[in-house]
Design a protein around this motif. Sequence first.
Motif, PDB file in Angstrom:
ATOM      1  N   LEU A  91       0.934  -1.202  -0.144  1.00  0.00           N
ATOM      2  CA  LEU A  91       0.007  -0.061  -0.035  1.00  0.00           C
ATOM      3  C   LEU A  91       1.070   1.179  -0.067  1.00  0.00           C
ATOM      4  O   LEU A  91       1.808   1.380   0.926  1.00  0.00           O
ATOM      5  CB  LEU A  91      -1.013   0.150   1.315  1.00  0.00           C
ATOM      6  N   LEU A  92       0.683   2.152  -1.004  1.00  0.00           N
ATOM      7  CA  LEU A  92       1.628   3.226  -0.866  1.00  0.00           C
ATOM      8  C   LEU A  92       0.674   4.533  -1.511  1.00  0.00           C
ATOM      9  O   LEU A  92      -0.333   4.548  -2.164  1.00  0.00           O
ATOM     10  CB  LEU A  92       2.467   3.242  -2.187  1.00  0.00           C
ATOM     11  N   TRP A  93       1.248   5.666  -0.733  1.00  0.00           N
ATOM     12  CA  TRP A  93       0.424   6.848  -0.985  1.00  0.00           C
ATOM     13  C   TRP A  93       1.795   8.039  -1.325  1.00  0.00           C
ATOM     14  O   TRP A  93       2.650   8.050  -0.477  1.00  0.00           O
ATOM     15  CB  TRP A  93      -0.280   7.411   0.227  1.00  0.00           C
ATOM     16  N   PHE A  94       1.592   8.452  -2.383  1.00  0.00           N
ATOM     17  CA  PHE A  94       2.728   9.569  -2.646  1.00  0.00           C
ATOM     18  C   PHE A  94       2.039  10.918  -2.430  1.00  0.00           C
ATOM     19  O   PHE A  94       1.084  11.204  -3.260  1.00  0.00           O
ATOM     20  CB  PHE A  94       3.061   9.489  -4.199  1.00  0.00           C
ATOM     21  N   GLY A  95       2.427  11.694  -1.602  1.00  0.00           N
ATOM     22  CA  GLY A  95       2.067  13.023  -1.254  1.00  0.00           C
ATOM     23  C   GLY A  95       1.952  13.936  -2.375  1.00  0.00           C
ATOM     24  O   GLY A  95       1.112  14.694  -2.505  1.00  0.00           O
ATOM     25  N   ARG A  96       3.351  14.004  -2.984  1.00  0.00           N
ATOM     26  CA  ARG A  96       3.444  15.316  -4.069  1.00  0.00           C
ATOM     27  C   ARG A  96       2.487  15.062  -5.111  1.00  0.00           C
ATOM     28  O   ARG A  96       2.005  16.107  -5.628  1.00  0.00           O
ATOM     29  CB  ARG A  96       4.811  15.347  -4.365  1.00  0.00           C
ATOM     30  N   SER A  97       2.218  13.889  -5.510  1.00  0.00           N
ATOM     31  CA  SER A  97       1.292  13.731  -6.808  1.00  0.00           C
ATOM     32  C   SER A  97       0.091  13.408  -6.241  1.00  0.00           C
ATOM     33  O   SER A  97      -0.880  13.007  -7.215  1.00  0.00           O
ATOM     34  CB  SER A  97       1.921  12.633  -7.921  1.00  0.00           C
ATOM     35  N   ASN A  98      -0.231  13.130  -4.968  1.00  0.00           N
ATOM     36  CA  ASN A  98      -1.512  12.853  -4.467  1.00  0.00           C
ATOM     37  C   ASN A  98      -1.852  11.457  -4.897  1.00  0.00           C
ATOM     38  O   ASN A  98      -3.183  11.474  -5.641  1.00  0.00           O
ATOM     39  CB  ASN A  98      -2.408  13.822  -4.358  1.00  0.00           C
ATOM     40  N   LYS A  99      -1.093  10.380  -4.975  1.00  0.00           N
ATOM     41  CA  LYS A  99      -1.357   9.331  -5.988  1.00  0.00           C
ATOM     42  C   LYS A  99      -1.404   8.152  -4.860  1.00  0.00           C
ATOM     43  O   LYS A  99      -0.503   8.192  -4.084  1.00  0.00           O
ATOM     44  CB  LYS A  99      -0.347   9.074  -6.933  1.00  0.00           C
ATOM     45  N   MET A 100      -2.312   7.150  -5.236  1.00  0.00           N
ATOM     46  CA  MET A 100      -2.323   6.084  -4.414  1.00  0.00           C
ATOM     47  C   MET A 100      -1.792   4.901  -5.325  1.00  0.00           C
ATOM     48  O   MET A 100      -2.573   4.510  -6.182  1.00  0.00           O
ATOM     49  CB  MET A 100      -3.549   5.930  -3.715  1.00  0.00           C
ATOM     50  N   VAL A 101      -1.478   3.842  -4.500  1.00  0.00           N
ATOM     51  CA  VAL A 101      -1.319   2.556  -5.405  1.00  0.00           C
ATOM     52  C   VAL A 101      -1.463   1.249  -4.195  1.00  0.00           C
ATOM     53  O   VAL A 101      -0.656   1.448  -3.199  1.00  0.00           O
ATOM     54  CB  VAL A 101       0.327   2.193  -5.877  1.00  0.00           C
ATOM     55  N   LEU A 102      -2.584   0.487  -4.425  1.00  0.00           N
ATOM     56  CA  LEU A 102      -3.223  -0.377  -3.404  1.00  0.00           C
ATOM     57  C   LEU A 102      -2.777  -1.804  -4.308  1.00  0.00           C
ATOM     58  O   LEU A 102      -3.574  -1.690  -5.057  1.00  0.00           O
ATOM     59  CB  LEU A 102      -4.270  -0.122  -2.893  1.00  0.00           C
ATOM     60  N   VAL A 159      -6.342  10.218  -4.446  1.00  0.00           N
ATOM     61  CA  VAL A 159      -6.649   9.731  -3.055  1.00  0.00           C
ATOM     62  C   VAL A 159      -8.046   9.866  -2.668  1.00  0.00           C
ATOM     63  O   VAL A 159      -8.714  11.185  -2.627  1.00  0.00           O
ATOM     64  CB  VAL A 159      -5.433  10.428  -2.240  1.00  0.00           C
ATOM     65  N   SER A 160      -8.930   9.131  -2.105  1.00  0.00           N
ATOM     66  CA  SER A 160     -10.231   9.379  -1.720  1.00  0.00           C
ATOM     67  C   SER A 160     -10.060   9.973  -0.314  1.00  0.00           C
ATOM     68  O   SER A 160      -8.886  10.080   0.256  1.00  0.00           O
ATOM     69  CB  SER A 160     -10.790   8.283  -1.579  1.00  0.00           C
ATOM     70  N   SER A 161     -10.731  10.860  -0.139  1.00  0.00           N
ATOM     71  CA  SER A 161     -10.691  11.609   1.414  1.00  0.00           C
ATOM     72  C   SER A 161     -11.050  10.621   2.437  1.00  0.00           C
ATOM     73  O   SER A 161     -11.163  10.875   3.750  1.00  0.00           O
ATOM     74  CB  SER A 161     -11.475  12.988   1.551  1.00  0.00           C
ATOM     75  N   ASN A 162     -11.936   9.494   2.018  1.00  0.00           N
ATOM     76  CA  ASN A 162     -12.488   8.780   3.011  1.00  0.00           C
ATOM     77  C   ASN A 162     -11.694   7.461   3.130  1.00  0.00           C
ATOM     78  O   ASN A 162     -11.284   6.782   2.259  1.00  0.00           O
ATOM     79  CB  ASN A 162     -13.899   8.198   2.175  1.00  0.00           C
ATOM     80  N   GLN A 163     -11.202   7.286   4.534  1.00  0.00           N
ATOM     81  CA  GLN A 163     -10.279   6.405   4.642  1.00  0.00           C
ATOM     82  C   GLN A 163     -10.739   4.924   4.469  1.00  0.00           C
ATOM     83  O   GLN A 163      -9.881   3.861   4.552  1.00  0.00           O
ATOM     84  CB  GLN A 163      -9.580   6.471   6.061  1.00  0.00           C
ATOM     85  N   ASP A 164     -12.170   4.672   4.467  1.00  0.00           N
ATOM     86  CA  ASP A 164     -12.662   3.447   4.284  1.00  0.00           C
ATOM     87  C   ASP A 164     -12.205   2.821   2.857  1.00  0.00           C
ATOM     88  O   ASP A 164     -12.404   1.595   2.600  1.00  0.00           O
ATOM     89  CB  ASP A 164     -14.189   3.577   4.306  1.00  0.00           C
ATOM     90  N   PHE A 165     -11.927   3.783   2.200  1.00  0.00           N
ATOM     91  CA  PHE A 165     -11.768   3.432   0.798  1.00  0.00           C
ATOM     92  C   PHE A 165     -10.620   2.292   0.698  1.00  0.00           C
ATOM     93  O   PHE A 165     -10.492   1.463  -0.222  1.00  0.00           O
ATOM     94  CB  PHE A 165     -11.084   4.606  -0.035  1.00  0.00           C
ATOM     95  N   TRP A 166      -9.584   2.642   1.523  1.00  0.00           N
ATOM     96  CA  TRP A 166      -8.459   1.550   1.551  1.00  0.00           C
ATOM     97  C   TRP A 166      -8.612   0.625   2.670  1.00  0.00           C
ATOM     98  O   TRP A 166      -8.334  -0.632   2.916  1.00  0.00           O
ATOM     99  CB  TRP A 166      -7.006   1.949   1.383  1.00  0.00           C
ATOM    100  N   ASN A 167      -9.187   1.054   3.947  1.00  0.00           N
ATOM    101  CA  ASN A 167      -9.218   0.307   5.133  1.00  0.00           C
ATOM    102  C   ASN A 167     -10.276  -0.825   4.796  1.00  0.00           C
ATOM    103  O   ASN A 167      -9.973  -2.117   5.474  1.00  0.00           O
ATOM    104  CB  ASN A 167      -9.738   1.230   6.206  1.00  0.00           C
ATOM    105  N   ASP A 168     -11.433  -0.465   4.354  1.00  0.00           N
ATOM    106  CA  ASP A 168     -12.595  -1.710   4.142  1.00  0.00           C
ATOM    107  C   ASP A 168     -11.980  -2.904   3.307  1.00  0.00           C
ATOM    108  O   ASP A 168     -12.042  -3.895   3.747  1.00  0.00           O
ATOM    109  CB  ASP A 168     -13.612  -1.117   3.678  1.00  0.00           C
ATOM    110  N   PRO A 169     -11.471  -2.484   2.084  1.00  0.00           N
ATOM    111  CA  PRO A 169     -10.792  -3.946   1.277  1.00  0.00           C
ATOM    112  C   PRO A 169      -9.721  -4.434   2.205  1.00  0.00           C
ATOM    113  O   PRO A 169      -9.653  -5.801   1.849  1.00  0.00           O
ATOM    114  CB  PRO A 169     -10.345  -3.055  -0.104  1.00  0.00           C
ATOM    115  N   PHE A 170      -8.870  -3.489   2.688  1.00  0.00           N
ATOM    116  CA  PHE A 170      -7.935  -4.238   3.281  1.00  0.00           C
ATOM    117  C   PHE A 170      -8.189  -5.327   4.466  1.00  0.00           C
ATOM    118  O   PHE A 170      -7.833  -6.666   4.560  1.00  0.00           O
ATOM    119  CB  PHE A 170      -6.863  -3.362   3.982  1.00  0.00           C
ATOM    120  N   ASN A 171      -9.214  -4.863   5.270  1.00  0.00           N
ATOM    121  CA  ASN A 171      -9.818  -5.731   6.333  1.00  0.00           C
ATOM    122  C   ASN A 171     -10.468  -6.930   5.884  1.00  0.00           C
ATOM    123  O   ASN A 171     -10.244  -7.957   6.210  1.00  0.00           O
ATOM    124  CB  ASN A 171     -10.672  -4.898   7.067  1.00  0.00           C
ATOM    125  N   SER A 172     -11.267  -6.663   4.569  1.00  0.00           N
ATOM    126  CA  SER A 172     -11.835  -7.808   3.991  1.00  0.00           C
ATOM    127  C   SER A 172     -10.980  -8.747   3.295  1.00  0.00           C
ATOM    128  O   SER A 172     -11.094 -10.043   3.477  1.00  0.00           O
ATOM    129  CB  SER A 172     -12.716  -7.549   2.806  1.00  0.00           C
TER     130      SER A 172
END
Length: 239
Positions: free
Chosen positions: A85-96, A153-166
């Motif tokens: 799981l990666l978050w790049f702040g400068r480009s505001n990009k996520m790789v999950l 990047v979604s402003s909602n943390q559930d975007f990555w927390n939910d799939p991760f937990n499932s």
Amino acid sequence: MFDSCLENLRQSISSRGGSLLDVPNEFAECSSNKGNGIIKSWLWDVPGFRRWRITSLDAGETLQVLNSVAYPDYSNDQPLLGVDLLWFGRSNKMVLVMDFQPLIQDKEYFDRYFLGLKSLKSLYPEMHNEKTMHFFDPHKYFSPWLLFYKGGVSSNQDFWNDPFNSFLDSYWNLSEDSNRKCSLLNSEKVRSLQIEYDKYSAENDPAHGLFSNYFGKDWSDRFLKEFLFPGDPITNRII
Ligand code: BLA
């Protein structure tokens, strides 16, 4: 960014009888010379697994990473757990990326081990945005049902927390099931495929450039070869 995933991972391992092992100091924690990043790693002794490692990299508003691989015992040919799981702040990009990483690409093997992961596909359609892989071969140690998101990047943390937990729940279910079954592959075969996984990953993982930037080339070489992907634990026992 991924603190809650890390906490959930730790708790779920502890609740299944996992305990922490010592990690050599230089790999347990390392701060960037430039003072802008810290990387921490943990090794867990988990019933049913020969190795379970977790790494988190915190470079504040620039970069956040959570990475983990679980290697089942050689007597069990189930897929490895792979999380990046990666978050790049400068480009505001996520790789999950989350996958049950298959040892082989075979229908019988897929039918046996991928029901759980397949069912997550409909729950998290955004995690199947079918991005092309640039560094890895999608048909080598990745499954057709991997959860893979690359984008804003979604402003909602559930975007990555939910799939991760499932995903994690589903992997524990798989592990409970497969401990009750006989493996399709014998232990020697599982051993050589797991070792080949480390070799392949050490050669192809795009992490090296990123680590070198923060922690220097020498440390990054050693971290990749000795901690992330150490290969054969008998002939190459370092940790
Ligand atoms: C992609 N992983 C990446 C990228 C980086 C890392 C920098 C490229 C991101 C981009 O596209 O811009 C970083 N990899 C790391 C870090 C570690 C690491 C920091 O191992 C270690 C702490 N990678 C894994 C595991 C999986 C995995 C276990 O380490 C399995 C789920 C997958 N990472 C993965 C995939 C990609 C990726 C599939 C996209 C690669 C591609 O485009 O080919």
